[in-house]
Design a protein around this motif. Structure first.
Motif, mmCIF file in Angstrom:
data_model
loop_
_atom_site.group_PDB
_atom_site.id
_atom_site.type_symbol
_atom_site.label_atom_id
_atom_site.label_comp_id
_atom_site.label_asym_id
_atom_site.label_seq_id
_atom_site.Cartn_x
_atom_site.Cartn_y
_atom_site.Cartn_z
ATOM 1 N N UNK A 195 1.379 2.074 8.513
ATOM 2 C CA UNK A 195 1.151 1.957 7.071
ATOM 3 C C UNK A 195 0.225 3.085 6.635
ATOM 4 N N UNK A 196 0.800 4.119 6.047
ATOM 5 C CA UNK A 196 0.005 5.247 5.563
ATOM 6 C C UNK A 196 -0.419 5.063 4.111
ATOM 7 N N UNK A 197 0.093 4.013 3.463
ATOM 8 C CA UNK A 197 -0.154 3.769 2.038
ATOM 9 C C UNK A 197 0.393 4.901 1.173
ATOM 10 N N UNK A 198 1.331 5.654 1.714
ATOM 11 C CA UNK A 198 1.922 6.766 0.973
ATOM 12 C C UNK A 198 3.407 6.455 0.812
ATOM 13 N N UNK A 361 -15.764 -0.008 -2.485
ATOM 14 C CA UNK A 361 -14.925 0.179 -3.671
ATOM 15 C C UNK A 361 -13.488 0.397 -3.214
ATOM 16 N N UNK A 362 -12.608 -0.519 -3.576
ATOM 17 C CA UNK A 362 -11.221 -0.483 -3.135
ATOM 18 C C UNK A 362 -10.321 0.165 -4.189
ATOM 19 N N UNK A 363 -9.148 0.590 -3.737
ATOM 20 C CA UNK A 363 -8.140 1.158 -4.620
ATOM 21 C C UNK A 363 -6.811 0.447 -4.384
ATOM 22 N N UNK A 364 -5.940 0.541 -5.370
ATOM 23 C CA UNK A 364 -4.583 0.023 -5.217
ATOM 24 C C UNK A 364 -3.732 1.123 -4.583
ATOM 25 N N UNK A 365 -3.325 0.970 -3.321
ATOM 26 C CA UNK A 365 -2.584 2.043 -2.644
ATOM 27 C C UNK A 365 -1.256 2.380 -3.305
ATOM 28 N N UNK A 366 -0.692 1.457 -4.076
ATOM 29 C CA UNK A 366 0.564 1.742 -4.761
ATOM 30 C C UNK A 366 0.391 2.827 -5.818
ATOM 31 N N UNK A 373 -11.857 4.086 -1.888
ATOM 32 C CA UNK A 373 -12.298 5.361 -2.461
ATOM 33 C C UNK A 373 -12.817 6.261 -1.337
ATOM 34 N N UNK A 374 -12.221 7.448 -1.165
ATOM 35 C CA UNK A 374 -12.645 8.338 -0.068
ATOM 36 C C UNK A 374 -13.873 9.152 -0.463
ATOM 37 N N UNK A 375 -14.655 9.528 0.514
ATOM 38 C CA UNK A 375 -15.854 10.332 0.299
ATOM 39 C C UNK A 375 -15.835 11.523 1.249
ATOM 40 N N UNK A 376 -16.044 12.715 0.676
ATOM 41 C CA UNK A 376 -16.142 13.921 1.496
ATOM 42 C C UNK A 376 -17.085 14.885 0.787
#
Length: 416
Positions: A195-198, A361-366, A373-376
């Motif tokens: 599951x890559x969520x892509x 903090x979550x996101x809807x992968x769809x 939420x990614x951090x870099x």
């Protein structure tokens, strides 16, 4: 007048409790918080923007790699024209600086059929040399494909397709293929679910042993759809792609087949065009935030100057030049900016650290292709952000400081 005297006067004016300071006290506090909030928002915005761009880019590259070498037949379908594996080509491509790995692959479209559902899908055949780092990171259930000396019947499906077809790990997966010999069937065993969520790729790609597709295509063991080239640094993609293309353009395959090189940005122009828009969005956010912080600092500095008119007049009366007095107020502004940036960095980095460690903090992968939420925030980007914000905000203070030149000692000392 020495720099030590300038700093001494600036500190005294900022910390002195003499006088009412009805305006300058609150204004300094507001200006400091404006800078702090601006810096915190900039750090968080840049960290999220870079993180999102990096994560999505890695997913795109994970399914298609950085560079592909295929037959020059202008065929854009999953029914590819084969090329023959060439050890000389493999050696020369691997020798190009920046190339980390080279791996063969085969593509073939097929249809998965269950008792209740039917779904078209593209199979990607891989061998034991295939870099499975990305696929393993997406593993959700079961195991990766096991490729050994014997031809494997494993198939590695996405969660999206498995749910759609109501398949579980260990189930038989019946597939049908249309080719030169009519309709052909093949039964695989579902070894794992990723599951890559892509969804752009999850709903149309599955992975099997490369030898299964060579057999279905009636290809020899050395016939493949092409090579995938993995490089060390994505920022060097264009340069490496040009070197690979320069070599392959001079190579004619054993079957008189010309080769074509294409980078991932050429294969997925829409996706990378969309990602490029993120840079513009981040730039607009930074400009707006810095502008607001600068306006707050300009108004704060003007109020500091007006409320210290008597002090300015006194300094001029004892021989201080306007340039020296402007420097005092610029030092005051720098102290405010510096204090605000320290507070802002503490707030921004704390928020980023909490999100990076907990993924709260979550996101809807769809919608976002990611479930959190990614951090870099690379050290170089963080340093450049702070240095740029400090210099730009401080330089903006030069213009309002010229108000000091309009203040005369005679009028200033009479002013109450």
């Amino acid at each position: 007048m020495s720099g030590g005297f300038t700093n001494f006067i600036a500190n005294k004016l900022l910390t002195s409790k003499v006088g009412s300071r009805k305006l300058s006290g609150p204004v300094v506090a507001v200006a400091t918080m404006a800078v702090a909030l601006g810096v915190a928002i900039m750090i968080v915005a840049v960290a999220i923007g870079l993180g999102f761009k990096h994560e999505v880019r890695d997913k795109i590259v994970g399914f298609g790699t950085h560079i592909q070498i295929v037959s020059l037949d202008f065929n854009r379908s999953y029914e590819t024209t084969p090329i023959k594996a060439d050890s000389a080509l493999e050696y020369n491509i691997a020798a190009i600086e920046g190339v980390r790995h080279l791996q063969p692959f085969v593509l073939k479209p097929g249809i998965i059929k269950t008792a209740e559902e039917i779904q078209g899908i593209a199979l990607k055949g891989i061998d034991a040399s295939f870099d499975t780092t990305f696929l393993a990171s997406c593993l959700e259930e079961g195991r990766m494909i096991h490729i050994d000396t014997a031809r494997s019947n494993d198939i590695y499906l996405s969660r999206e397709i498995a749910n759609m077809l109501k398949l579980n790990v260990g189930d038989a997966v019946r597939m049908y293929f249309v080719g030169g010999k009519g309709l052909r069937a093949r039964k695989f065993t579902l070894c794992g679910i990723f599951n890559s969520h892509f969804s752009e790729f999850d709903h149309k790609i599955a992975f099997v042993d490369i030898r299964q597709l060579q057999m279905l295509n009636n290809w020899a063991d050395n016939q493949i759809s092409g090579y995938e080239v993995i490089i060390d640094d994505f920022d060097n993609l264009d340069n490496v792609a040009k070197q690979v293309s320069a070599y392959t353009s001079m190579v004619i395959g054993p079957d008189d087949v010309f080769l074509h090189t294409q980078s991932i940005t050429e294969m997925q122009p829409q996706m990378f065009g969309w990602l490029a828009l993120l840079d513009m969005n981040i730039a607009v956010i930074l400009v707006l935030i810095i502008s607001v912080a600068c306006l707050n600092m300009v108004s704060g500095l003007l109020i500091l100057i007006l409320e210290n008119t008597n002090t300015i007049g006194l300094l001029k009366a004892i021989g201080c030049r306007g340039r020296r007095i402007r420097r005092i107020f610029l030092v005051m502004a720098m102290h405010i900016v510096g204090r605000g940036m320290i507070i802002g960095n503490i707030i921004g980095i704390t928020i980023c650290a909490i999100q990076a460690l907990t993924g709260v903090v979550k996101l809807n992968p769809e919608n976002y292709y990611l479930d959190t939420v990614p951090i870099m925030l690379p050290l170089g980007v963080w340093a450049a952000l702070n240095i740029g914000a400090f210099l730009f905000t401080t330089l903006m203070m030069v213009a309002p400081s010229h108000v000091i030149s309009r203040i005369t000692p005679a009028k200033a000392l009479r002013f109450n």
